[in-house]
Structures are given as C-alpha cells and as structure tokens.
Design a protein around this motif. Structure first.
Motif, PDB file in Angstrom:
ATOM      1  N   ALA A 101      53.548  -8.070  10.516  1.00  0.00           N
ATOM      2  CA  ALA A 101      53.846  -9.474  10.821  1.00  0.00           C
ATOM      3  C   ALA A 101      55.256  -9.628  11.368  1.00  0.00           C
ATOM      4  CB  ALA A 101      53.669 -10.325   9.564  1.00  0.00           C
ATOM      5  N   ARG A 102      56.133  -8.763  10.906  1.00  0.00           N
ATOM      6  CA  ARG A 102      57.519  -8.815  11.387  1.00  0.00           C
ATOM      7  C   ARG A 102      57.617  -8.420  12.857  1.00  0.00           C
ATOM      8  NH1 ARG A 102      62.403  -5.683   8.224  1.00  0.00           N
ATOM      9  NH2 ARG A 102      64.165  -6.656   9.304  1.00  0.00           N
ATOM     10  N   LEU A 103      56.662  -7.615  13.322  1.00  0.00           N
ATOM     11  CA  LEU A 103      56.622  -7.271  14.742  1.00  0.00           C
ATOM     12  C   LEU A 103      56.194  -8.468  15.589  1.00  0.00           C
ATOM     13  CD1 LEU A 103      54.894  -3.770  14.574  1.00  0.00           C
ATOM     14  CD2 LEU A 103      57.275  -4.230  15.166  1.00  0.00           C
ATOM     15  N   VAL A 104      55.230  -9.227  15.071  1.00  0.00           N
ATOM     16  CA  VAL A 104      54.665 -10.334  15.837  1.00  0.00           C
ATOM     17  C   VAL A 104      55.480 -11.607  15.658  1.00  0.00           C
ATOM     18  CG1 VAL A 104      52.593 -11.744  16.185  1.00  0.00           C
ATOM     19  CG2 VAL A 104      52.376  -9.312  15.619  1.00  0.00           C
ATOM     20  N   ALA A 106      61.542  -3.857  12.437  1.00  0.00           N
ATOM     21  CA  ALA A 106      60.178  -3.938  11.922  1.00  0.00           C
ATOM     22  C   ALA A 106      59.356  -2.719  12.319  1.00  0.00           C
ATOM     23  CB  ALA A 106      59.502  -5.211  12.431  1.00  0.00           C
ATOM     24  N   VAL A 107      59.587  -2.180  13.529  1.00  0.00           N
ATOM     25  CA  VAL A 107      58.864  -0.977  13.956  1.00  0.00           C
ATOM     26  C   VAL A 107      59.167   0.175  12.995  1.00  0.00           C
ATOM     27  CG1 VAL A 107      58.709   0.777  15.760  1.00  0.00           C
ATOM     28  CG2 VAL A 107      58.716  -1.643  16.382  1.00  0.00           C
ATOM     29  N   GLY A 108      60.437   0.366  12.687  1.00  0.00           N
ATOM     30  CA  GLY A 108      60.808   1.414  11.746  1.00  0.00           C
ATOM     31  C   GLY A 108      60.257   1.153  10.354  1.00  0.00           C
ATOM     32  N   SER A 109      60.299  -0.099   9.918  1.00  0.00           N
ATOM     33  CA  SER A 109      59.794  -0.437   8.586  1.00  0.00           C
ATOM     34  C   SER A 109      58.291  -0.201   8.490  1.00  0.00           C
ATOM     35  CB  SER A 109      60.123  -1.898   8.259  1.00  0.00           C
ATOM     36  OG  SER A 109      61.522  -2.104   8.250  1.00  0.00           O
ATOM     37  N   LEU A 119      65.590   3.249  12.791  1.00  0.00           N
ATOM     38  CA  LEU A 119      65.740   4.262  11.748  1.00  0.00           C
ATOM     39  C   LEU A 119      66.130   3.630  10.418  1.00  0.00           C
ATOM     40  CD1 LEU A 119      67.621   7.016  13.791  1.00  0.00           C
ATOM     41  CD2 LEU A 119      65.180   6.899  13.227  1.00  0.00           C
ATOM     42  N   ILE A 120      66.983   2.626  10.457  1.00  0.00           N
ATOM     43  CA  ILE A 120      67.345   1.909   9.230  1.00  0.00           C
ATOM     44  C   ILE A 120      66.095   1.299   8.601  1.00  0.00           C
ATOM     45  CG2 ILE A 120      68.560  -0.130   8.352  1.00  0.00           C
ATOM     46  CD1 ILE A 120      70.789   0.497  10.363  1.00  0.00           C
ATOM     47  N   GLY A 121      65.204   0.767   9.439  1.00  0.00           N
ATOM     48  CA  GLY A 121      63.964   0.193   8.930  1.00  0.00           C
ATOM     49  C   GLY A 121      63.088   1.215   8.229  1.00  0.00           C
ATOM     50  N   VAL A 122      63.023   2.448   8.769  1.00  0.00           N
ATOM     51  CA  VAL A 122      62.210   3.494   8.147  1.00  0.00           C
ATOM     52  C   VAL A 122      62.680   3.774   6.723  1.00  0.00           C
ATOM     53  CG1 VAL A 122      61.588   5.940   8.227  1.00  0.00           C
ATOM     54  CG2 VAL A 122      61.564   4.587  10.325  1.00  0.00           C
ATOM     55  N   PHE A 123      63.975   4.017   6.568  1.00  0.00           N
ATOM     56  CA  PHE A 123      64.486   4.406   5.254  1.00  0.00           C
ATOM     57  C   PHE A 123      64.618   3.210   4.315  1.00  0.00           C
ATOM     58  CE2 PHE A 123      65.836   7.977   7.896  1.00  0.00           C
ATOM     59  CZ  PHE A 123      65.399   9.031   7.109  1.00  0.00           C
ATOM     60  N   GLY A 124      64.909   2.032   4.861  1.00  0.00           N
ATOM     61  CA  GLY A 124      64.959   0.847   4.013  1.00  0.00           C
ATOM     62  C   GLY A 124      63.611   0.531   3.400  1.00  0.00           C
ATOM     63  N   LEU A 125      62.548   0.637   4.205  1.00  0.00           N
ATOM     64  CA  LEU A 125      61.219   0.370   3.685  1.00  0.00           C
ATOM     65  C   LEU A 125      60.758   1.476   2.735  1.00  0.00           C
ATOM     66  CD1 LEU A 125      57.946   0.139   3.803  1.00  0.00           C
ATOM     67  CD2 LEU A 125      59.328  -1.944   3.937  1.00  0.00           C
ATOM     68  N   SER A 126      61.135   2.733   3.023  1.00  0.00           N
ATOM     69  CA  SER A 126      60.799   3.825   2.114  1.00  0.00           C
ATOM     70  C   SER A 126      61.403   3.579   0.735  1.00  0.00           C
ATOM     71  CB  SER A 126      61.296   5.164   2.671  1.00  0.00           C
ATOM     72  OG  SER A 126      60.620   5.495   3.861  1.00  0.00           O
ATOM     73  N   PHE A 127      62.650   3.118   0.715  1.00  0.00           N
ATOM     74  CA  PHE A 127      63.271   2.788  -0.566  1.00  0.00           C
ATOM     75  C   PHE A 127      62.546   1.635  -1.246  1.00  0.00           C
ATOM     76  CE2 PHE A 127      66.166  -0.036  -2.852  1.00  0.00           C
ATOM     77  CZ  PHE A 127      66.569   0.814  -3.880  1.00  0.00           C
ATOM     78  N   ASN A 128      62.230   0.606  -0.475  1.00  0.00           N
ATOM     79  CA  ASN A 128      61.604  -0.590  -1.030  1.00  0.00           C
ATOM     80  C   ASN A 128      60.266  -0.270  -1.684  1.00  0.00           C
ATOM     81  OD1 ASN A 128      60.953  -3.212  -1.620  1.00  0.00           O
ATOM     82  ND2 ASN A 128      61.287  -4.007   0.436  1.00  0.00           N
ATOM     83  N   THR A 129      59.390   0.457  -0.982  1.00  0.00           N
ATOM     84  CA  THR A 129      58.081   0.777  -1.541  1.00  0.00           C
ATOM     85  C   THR A 129      58.189   1.758  -2.705  1.00  0.00           C
ATOM     86  OG1 THR A 129      57.768   2.516   0.122  1.00  0.00           O
ATOM     87  CG2 THR A 129      56.868   0.344   0.623  1.00  0.00           C
ATOM     88  N   SER A 130      59.150   2.674  -2.619  1.00  0.00           N
ATOM     89  CA  SER A 130      59.321   3.648  -3.705  1.00  0.00           C
ATOM     90  C   SER A 130      59.727   2.957  -5.000  1.00  0.00           C
ATOM     91  CB  SER A 130      60.366   4.698  -3.323  1.00  0.00           C
ATOM     92  OG  SER A 130      59.912   5.503  -2.264  1.00  0.00           O
TER      93      SER A 130
END
Length: 525
Positions: free
Chosen positions: A245-248, A358-361, A408-419
């Motif tokens: 949704a953040r992409l759209v 959002a793409v990274g997340s 890249l920040i989105g990738v690791f930020g979301l990885s932390f969030n879900t973990s």
C-alpha cells in the motif's frame, strides 16, 4: 502470575512453571525445557550440547527451519530442538511464503487491509504536505507527528489492557469506523478551504487516541485468525501488505494533491475503511481462535509490565524497539525536509522518496515471510544495518542516490520491525498478548512525541542531513549496546577468525569457555 503449563505450538514462551531470571543470569534458565519426557540419563550432557549449538539468551541460534517433533523423536533430538529456542518451545517449518492466506478469515482481513492501508498512506502524505504548505516549516510537520503519537506515549499501556479485556474483532470494527469518520471530517475542512495547522494538529491527536486501542488489538488479533503455526508468516504478510500500500498510496496521493488538493486524499482514505470493516463482518466466528477476555481487575497494567521485565526474550527487544522507534523512524519529518530544503523538489518527487523506501520495505517483508523462527541476532543485526545506512544516506550527494539508499534502509528497517513483532508475539502467553503488544506499540511509536520534535528542531536549525545523521548514530549505537548486553547475559563473546574455512564465519558469537580455544562457532547473524 502463574504461567500456563504448555506453550502454544510454535511459540517461544517458556514451558512449565519455569522461573525466568534477570538478564545477567538468563544463560541457564533460558535453555530449560522442564520436559518430563526427556531422558534423565541424558540430562548431564544437555547443557553442554545446548551451549555448543545455541548459546542461551539468543533464540534460534541453531537451524532456522527445524522439522516438526514427532512421537518417535529421540531425547537427543528433543534437546537439539529445545536449544534452538531459549525457552524450549519448538518452531514449525514454514509452509510457504503465503501459507497464512490459506485461512479464510485471514484472507478477508488481508484484502480489507490492502485497501485501508492504501488510504492510510495517502492521508499520511497529504497530511505532511498540507502542514508543510500551510507553514513552510519541517518543525510543524514534526509537531503534527508528535500530536498523533502523543496519546500512545501517555495511554499506550491502557490500550493493551483493553485489548485483553474485550473481544478483539468487535473492538476493531468500532475503532476502524471511528478512524474513518475522523478522515472524513478532515476532508470536509480541507476541501472547504477552512483548514488551519491547528485543525490538523487536533485531528492528528484524535486519531492518535483511537490508535491507542486499535494498534495493539490488531496486532493481537492476528493469532486469533491464523493460530501460532502461521503467526510469524501472517505478521510478515501484514507488513508486506502495508508496504505494498505504501507503494501505491504515496503515488496516488501525489497525483491527487497536484490535481485537486490534499482534501480529496483524506476523502479517499475515509472511504477505504469500509473495506476493512466489511472484511471483519464477513469472517466466520466459528473459525476464529479467540482468547478468552480477562476479567477487569486492579493491577493488570502492572502485571503486564512485570511480565515483560521478568523475561529477557521480551525485555531487550522492547528496549531496542524503543530507541529505533523514537529516533530511527522519523521519516515524515526528515523526508519532507530533504524534499523541500535539500533537493528542492515538489510533491511528486517527495512521494517517490516514500515509494523508494516502500520498495525496500516490501522486499524485507517478503524475505521475512520465507524465514522460520525469529532470531534475536538477526533482529540486532538488522537494527545495526538500519542505523548505519541512515548515517550513509545523510551524506548522499544527490536525489537519486538518496532514494536508492532509502530502499536499502527500508529492507533492514522492515526486517527489524517484523522480527521484533514475531519474537514478542511468539514469546507471549495468549492472555498477556494484548498488554505485551500494547507495550511494544508504546515503546516503538509512543516515543515519537519525544523524537519527532527533537529531530524536527535539528532539521529546521541545522538541516535535514544532520538530523538524519543523528538518527542513524543513535540507532546504530543502541543496536550495538543491546547486542553486547544480550551476548553478555548469555555468557558469550565475539570471536574473529580470518581463516574460518568452509562454512565458517569471520565474526561469530561463541561461549566464553570455547572462545579461548577452538570451540564451535555460532554464526553472529
């Protein structure tokens, strides 16, 4: 509180009547299983086996994806699986990236959230841009964000208590409907051209009050739809849903703002709540796994705090989430400053920055959906990478380099969030889940009223680059400090091996007794 004798399948909660010790002494208690079926003759070697394969205090140190236990398992296999989790609960092999969508009720919920989350992102972008247009100040954007999250700071724990006391599905129908009415009211004021910054502040505060109850309830409701077997997968898919949704949302919001103004973005968001309410009403109650609401009693809030304090596997992820949430995730303030002051671009390019993250997340969420058991070392590593990338992004020379780093920040930020979300939900007894998730929401988002004005002031006074630099430094240092505390509580130390050999690691956590010699290496990430 007396803990349940059996943890749900796939949970990380300690089994039996285990007494959890403080972090400094957690190494022995963390691997205790209290399993009466364990071979007594093998108990003398259990501690040594667990120490070599998975240091206590760091869950999931062994195989990320163990086979399910069967009745014919040997005592040695049971010890190996218990060592994979510091609490002795086994994890179930993931059934696929989208396994939780096999559950009918969750499909309805997921579909409604796709629409509602898109509208939510449209409102976020429109709200920040409206305030910036009315005031020309990134500080005002920070104040708006602070007003929205201030209720969480003051009342977040009470929201978790309400989530445990009331039927979660019914409660969500009321909170989602109220949020839709608030979006409609802000749309009317904006389209009527009578909106002022103070109106936006007021609506942000009201929205925050509803979110105090809605957020922990939504988090805890996931387990009632899918059960513990698919809980980690559903948490990751919820994050993927939100990031899709953040992409759209930002793109549509940018077009609407440029074409007809911010008010219509608020109106679309108001309509989007009908989708999630419809999904909740369409669920089959007989297929839910509702937790029995707890009776209203005094001291339930303190009980939740004590519950977390006594369990290191809950406490330290909470601490790290507090630092990251307070300082690391201040992107509404920072990105508006980078767009408006540093790169001097308009609403469309501002939306692209949010889309890049959002793409990274989304990528981080889908990767998380494929993983098995959450691991604290992965959680700490993601937080450290997140903070480090923020530091690097602060020095980005141009707009497109900055956008790439945001991915890249989105990738690791979301990885932390879900973990952190999966770790805490799996480690919590069902009757405490609302309060634990309320505390997580409190520390992760409730610190925003503290962090957002500070970051907004730094951004307004010294520029967005210094603001992002400060956020990254705080996040990285917090991750390093919590990682060291976890390692120390588990009696570990860092070992460097410049010639690790095949399958080895250059950097690894090892038990202190093994670090001096050639003990078995335990991967750091």
């Amino acid at each position: 509180m007396t803990r349940s004798a059996t943890a749900p399948a796939g949970a990380v909660a300690p089994r039996g009547e285990t007494t959890v010790t403080p972090p400094a002494a957690a190494s022995a208690a963390a691997i205790r299983t209290d399993d009466p079926t364990t071979d007594p003759a093998a108990d003398s070697t259990a501690a040594a086996d667990a120490q070599a394969s998975a240091p206590s205090g760091l869950p999931g140190s062994g195989d990320d994806d163990p086979d399910e236990r069967t009745a014919a398992d040997s005592a040695a296999q049971r010890r190996t699986r218990s060592a994979a989790s510091p609490t002795g609960a086994e994890f179930i092999r993931p059934r696929g990236m989208f396994s939780s969508l096999r559950v009918r009720n969750y499909r309805y919920y997921f579909a409604g959230q796709v629409v509602s989350n898109t509208g939510t992102w449209m409102q976020r972008i429109a709200q920040d841009w409206l305030v910036l247009s009315l005031t020309g100040s990134p500080l005002a954007v920070g104040i708006t964000t602070a007003m929205q999250f201030l209720p969480m700071l003051l009342l977040g724990l009470f929201g978790g208590v309400l989530a445990d006391r009331m039927p979660k599905r019914r409660l969500l129908i009321h909170t989602q409907g109220t949020m839709g009415l608030l979006a409609a009211g802000l749309a009317v004021l904006t389209i009527g051209d009578v909106v002022t910054p103070y109106y936006v502040y007021a609506f942000a505060l009201l929205l925050g009050l509803v979110t105090v109850v809605d957020n922990p309830t939504r988090q805890a409701f996931v387990s009632e739809m899918v059960g513990p077997k698919d809980l980690a997968n559903a948490v990751s898919l919820n994050a993927a849903n939100f990031q899709t949704a953040r992409l759209v949302g930002p793109a549509v919001a940018g077009l609407l703002i440029a074409a007809v103004g911010s008010g219509w973005a608020f109106a679309v968001n108001a309509l989007s709540f009908a989708a999630v309410i419809g999904g909740l009403l369409a669920m089959r109650e007989s297929e839910l796994r509702p937790t029995e609401p707890i009776a209203r009693e005094k001291g339930q809030l303190r009980e939740g705090l004590r519950y977390v304090k006594e369990r290191p596997e809950l406490l330290w992820p909470m601490v790290l989430a507090g630092f990251i949430g307070t300082f690391g995730f201040n992107f509404p303030t920072l990105l508006s400053g980078f767009a408006h002051d540093t790169f001097k671009v308009g609403a469309g390019q501002y939306g692209i920055l949010n889309t890049a993250m959002a793409v990274g997340s989304l990528a981080g969420a889908l990767l998380a959906a494929r993983r098995g058991a959450p691991r604290l070392r992965r959680l700490v590593g993601a937080a450290l990478a997140f903070g480090t990338l923020e530091v690097v992004a602060a020095f980005a020379p141009d707009y497109w380099t900055f956008a790439l780093l945001l991915t890249l920040i989105g990738v690791f930020g979301l990885s932390f969030n879900t973990s952190v979300n999966s770790t805490l939900q799996l480690a919590t007894d069902p009757e405490m889940r609302g309060r634990v998730m309320g505390l997580l929401v409190l520390v992760f988002t409730g610190g925003t009223p503290i962090g957002a004005p500070v970051v907004g002031w730094v951004t307004a006074s010294y520029g967005p680059r210094l603001g992002l630099l400060a956020c990254g430094v705080v996040s990285a240092l917090a991750a390093a400090a919590v990682g060291l505390v976890l390692a120390r509580s588990a009696d570990l130390r860092v070992r460097f091996d410049l010639h690790p050999g095949r399958g080895g690691r250059v950097v690894a956590f090892v038990p202190r007794a093994a670090a001096a010699g050639k003990g078995e290496l335990v991967p750091a990430c």
